[in-house]
Design a protein around this motif. Structure first.
Motif, short mmCIF file in Angstrom:
data_model
loop_
_atom_site.label_atom_id
_atom_site.label_comp_id
_atom_site.label_asym_id
_atom_site.label_seq_id
_atom_site.Cartn_x
_atom_site.Cartn_y
_atom_site.Cartn_z
N GLY A 299 -5.01 -4.52 15.01
CA GLY A 299 -4.26 -5.27 16.01
C GLY A 299 -5.10 -6.21 16.84
N THR A 300 -6.24 -5.77 17.34
CA THR A 300 -7.07 -6.60 18.22
C THR A 300 -8.14 -7.38 17.46
N VAL A 301 -8.18 -7.24 16.14
CA VAL A 301 -9.19 -7.92 15.33
C VAL A 301 -8.72 -9.34 15.04
N ALA A 302 -9.64 -10.30 15.11
CA ALA A 302 -9.30 -11.68 14.75
C ALA A 302 -8.86 -11.71 13.29
N LEU A 303 -7.80 -12.45 13.04
CA LEU A 303 -7.23 -12.50 11.69
C LEU A 303 -8.28 -12.87 10.65
N GLY A 304 -9.13 -13.83 10.97
CA GLY A 304 -10.13 -14.29 10.02
C GLY A 304 -11.31 -13.36 9.87
N ALA A 305 -11.37 -12.33 10.71
CA ALA A 305 -12.52 -11.41 10.65
C ALA A 305 -12.24 -10.18 9.79
N ILE A 306 -11.02 -10.02 9.30
CA ILE A 306 -10.67 -8.87 8.46
C ILE A 306 -11.26 -9.08 7.07
N THR A 307 -12.06 -8.15 6.61
CA THR A 307 -12.72 -8.28 5.32
C THR A 307 -12.11 -7.32 4.29
N LYS A 308 -12.49 -7.54 3.04
CA LYS A 308 -12.02 -6.65 1.97
C LYS A 308 -12.49 -5.23 2.19
N SER A 309 -13.72 -5.07 2.63
CA SER A 309 -14.24 -3.72 2.87
C SER A 309 -13.51 -3.06 4.04
N ASP A 310 -13.11 -3.86 5.06
CA ASP A 310 -12.32 -3.31 6.17
C ASP A 310 -11.00 -2.75 5.65
N VAL A 311 -10.35 -3.50 4.78
CA VAL A 311 -9.05 -3.08 4.24
C VAL A 311 -9.21 -1.83 3.38
N ARG A 312 -10.26 -1.79 2.56
CA ARG A 312 -10.48 -0.61 1.72
C ARG A 312 -10.72 0.63 2.57
N ALA A 313 -11.53 0.50 3.62
CA ALA A 313 -11.81 1.64 4.49
C ALA A 313 -10.56 2.09 5.22
N TRP A 314 -9.77 1.13 5.70
CA TRP A 314 -8.50 1.46 6.38
C TRP A 314 -7.56 2.18 5.43
N HIS A 315 -7.41 1.66 4.23
CA HIS A 315 -6.48 2.24 3.26
C HIS A 315 -6.91 3.66 2.89
N ALA A 316 -8.21 3.86 2.71
CA ALA A 316 -8.71 5.19 2.34
C ALA A 316 -8.50 6.20 3.46
N GLY A 317 -8.48 5.71 4.70
CA GLY A 317 -8.35 6.62 5.84
C GLY A 317 -6.93 6.91 6.27
N LEU A 318 -5.95 6.26 5.67
CA LEU A 318 -4.55 6.51 6.05
C LEU A 318 -4.16 7.95 5.68
N THR A 319 -3.55 8.63 6.61
CA THR A 319 -3.18 10.03 6.40
C THR A 319 -1.67 10.22 6.26
N CYS A 320 -0.92 9.12 6.18
CA CYS A 320 0.53 9.24 6.02
C CYS A 320 0.87 9.55 4.57
N GLY A 321 2.15 9.72 4.27
CA GLY A 321 2.58 10.02 2.92
C GLY A 321 2.34 8.87 1.96
N ARG A 322 2.48 9.16 0.68
CA ARG A 322 2.19 8.17 -0.36
C ARG A 322 3.05 6.92 -0.22
N THR A 323 4.33 7.11 0.03
CA THR A 323 5.23 5.95 0.12
C THR A 323 4.91 5.11 1.34
N ALA A 324 4.72 5.74 2.50
CA ALA A 324 4.39 5.00 3.72
C ALA A 324 3.06 4.27 3.56
N LYS A 325 2.10 4.89 2.90
CA LYS A 325 0.80 4.27 2.67
C LYS A 325 0.94 3.02 1.82
N SER A 326 1.75 3.12 0.77
CA SER A 326 1.99 1.97 -0.10
C SER A 326 2.71 0.86 0.64
#
Length: 386
Positions: A112-139
Motif C-alpha cells: 500500500g505505501t510502496v511507490a508503484l515503480g518500486a515494486i520488484t519481481k522478488s517483492d511479489v514472489r516474497a509476498w506471494h510465498a508469505g500469504l497465509t489465506c486459502g488457495r482461492t483467495a491467494k490466487s
C-alpha cells in the motif's frame, strides 16, 4: 482579437493565451509532450513570444547535445493507484466488494505505501510465498495485483509488470463433486423443513443458483406449463440485499421443470408462497429474501441424514446439469438450462454423460457375450384365478 493558434516552428510550438502571455511546448525524444513548467511543477508562461522561443531553443540544444532528460514521473503509491484503478472500473457490486476486500486484507498491507515503480519481481514472489489465506483467495489476490500492475504498464507508470509467477493466477478445483443420486435428493428434501423442500428439488432438477431462487416470485412460476422463469437474483453486498439481473443475457432463461416435481411446486405455492404475483416463493420469516446462512443451518442437518456430509447446496446444480445431460440434452439445451453463454461448462457434463453411456454400452456387450456375472431376476408367477 488575440491569436490563439500555435505558431509553426521546426522545434516545439508557441501559443498565445487569452491572458496575453505565451505558452511553449514541444515533443520530447521519448514521444511525450512537454510544456514549460517551473521547478515545483507549476505551469510556466512567458511575457513575450521571444522569451518562449528562448526557452524552446534551450530545450532543443539539450536534445542536440544529448543532455536532455525526461521529466521525472510522479511518485504514486500502490494504494493511491489501486484506488483510482478500482474507481474507474465498471464492476458488479459483489466483484467490487471482492476486489476491495482483497486489496485491504492481502495486498495493501504489503504494498500500500510502496511507490508503484518500486515494486520488484522478488517483492511479489516474497509476498506471494508469505500469504497465509486459502488457495482461492491467494490466487485471486495475485490475479488482482497482476491486473492492476498491467494497467500501470499501459499507463506508462512502470516499465514492466513485476507479477511474473508462472501459474500463480490459476485456480484448480480443490474438491471433486460427486453428484447426488435421486434417492439422496429425495432424502435431502424430506429432511428439510417443508418450506425449504422445493428449493432442494428445484436445485437438483432445474439447476437455479441459490441467489436466483431467493428472489423467485409467484409470477416467475408457470404452474400450468411447468416452467421456471429466471429473471433476477439477490446478492448481499456489505450486509445489504441487492436485487440484480443475471451475469449475462444467457442467465435470463426459462427452465422446464420435470413433471415429477410439479406436485411439490403446486403444494408449495399453496402453502408457503407470499400472496400476489410479486410474492416471494421462498420468503424468510421476516418476509424479505431468504439469507443463505439461515437455509444452510437446515441444509447441514439434512445432508447428514442423507449420509452426504460432503455435499454443498450448490452441488445440486451440478446434479441437475448431469441429469439433463444423461437424459439426452444437447449442447444448446444444456447451456440454456444452465444459463451459460459459453460452451465450456456444458461440454464437461456432456463429456461425463458420454463416458457413462460408453460404460453402459460396454456392460451391454458383456451381458450379450456371456462374459459378465449375471444375477438372474426371479419372475413372480401369476396366481391362477380359482
Amino acid at each position: 482579437m488575440p491569436n490563439n493558434r500555435g505558431s509553426k516552428r521546426a522545434f516545439g510550438s508557441i501559443r498565445k493565451l487569452p491572458s496575453g502571455r505565451f505558452q511553449a511546448r514541444y515533443l520530447g525524444p521519448d514521444g511525450r509532450q512537454y510544456a514549460a513548467k517551473r521547478s515545483n511543477g507549476d505551469p510556466l508562461t512567458f511575457d513575450t513570444k521571444g522569451d518562449a522561443e528562448g526557452w524552446l531553443s534551450l530545450r532543443h540544444s539539450e536534445v542536440l547535445r544529448g543532455e536532455w532528460l525526461p521529466a521525472p514521473k510522479p511518485t504514486v503509491t500502490f494504494a493511491a493507484y489501486a484506488g483510482s484503478w478500482l474507481a474507474a472500473r465498471e464492476l458488479a457490486p459483489r466483484t467490487r466488494e471482492l476486489y476491495r476486500r482483497l486489496l485491504t486484507n492481502h495486498i495493501e498491507p504489503r504494498f500500500g505505501t510502496v511507490a508503484l515503480g518500486a515494486i520488484t519481481k522478488s517483492d511479489v514472489r516474497a509476498w506471494h510465498a508469505g500469504l497465509t489465506c486459502g488457495r482461492t483467495a491467494k490466487s485471486h489476490a495475485y490475479q488482482l495485483l497482476r491486473t492492476i500492475c498491467g494497467t500501470a504498464v499501459v499507463d506508462d507508470l512502470i516499465p514492466s509488470n513485476p507479477c511474473q509467477i508462472r501459474g500463480a493466477g490459476s485456480t484448480k478445483r480443490a474438491r471433486k463433486v460427486t453428484v447426488a443420486t435421486a434417492t439422496e435428493v429425495a432424502t435431502l428434501a424430506a429432511a428439510m423443513p417443508s418450506r425449504f423442500r422445493l428449493m432442494v428439488l428445484l436445485a437438483a432438477y432445474a439447476g437455479p443458483r441459490f441467489g436466483e431462487m431467493a428472489e423467485l416470485r409467484r409470477g416467475d412460476i408457470d404452474a400450468t406449463n411447468g416452467v421456471l422463469r429466471i429473471r433476477r437474483g439477490v446478492v448481499r453486498v456489505t450486509g445489504a440485499r441487492l436485487v440484480k439481473g443475471p451475469k449475462s443475457d444467457a442467465g435470463v432463461r426459462d427452465v422446464v421443470i420435470p413433471p415429477h416435481v410439479m406436485p411439490a411446486v403446486r403444494a408449495h405455492l399453496s402453502e408457503h408462497t407470499q400472496p400476489g404475483r410479486d410474492g416471494l416463493l421462498f420468503p424468510a420469516a421476516s418476509g424479505v429474501q431468504l439469507n443463505e446462512s439461515t437455509f444452510r443451518r437446515h441444509w447441514y442437518a439434512a445432508r447428514t441424514k442423507a449420509s452426504r456430509p460432503d455435499l454443498r447446496f450448490h452441488d445440486l446444480r451440478h446434479t441437475a446439469n448431469m441429469a439433463a445431460a444423461a437424459a439426452g440434452a444437447d449442447l444448446p439445451t444444456l447451456m440454456a438450462r444452465m444459463g451459460h453463454s459459453s460452451t465450456g461448462a456444458a461440454l464437461v457434463y456432456l463429456h461425463t454423460a458420454a463416458e457413462q453411456d460408453r460404460a453402459v454400452a460396454e456392460r451391454m456387450s458383456e451381458l450379450a457375450t456371456g462374459t459378465a456375472n449375471v444375477v438372474p431376476i426371479k419372475s413372480k408367477r401369476r396366481r391362477k384365478s380359482g
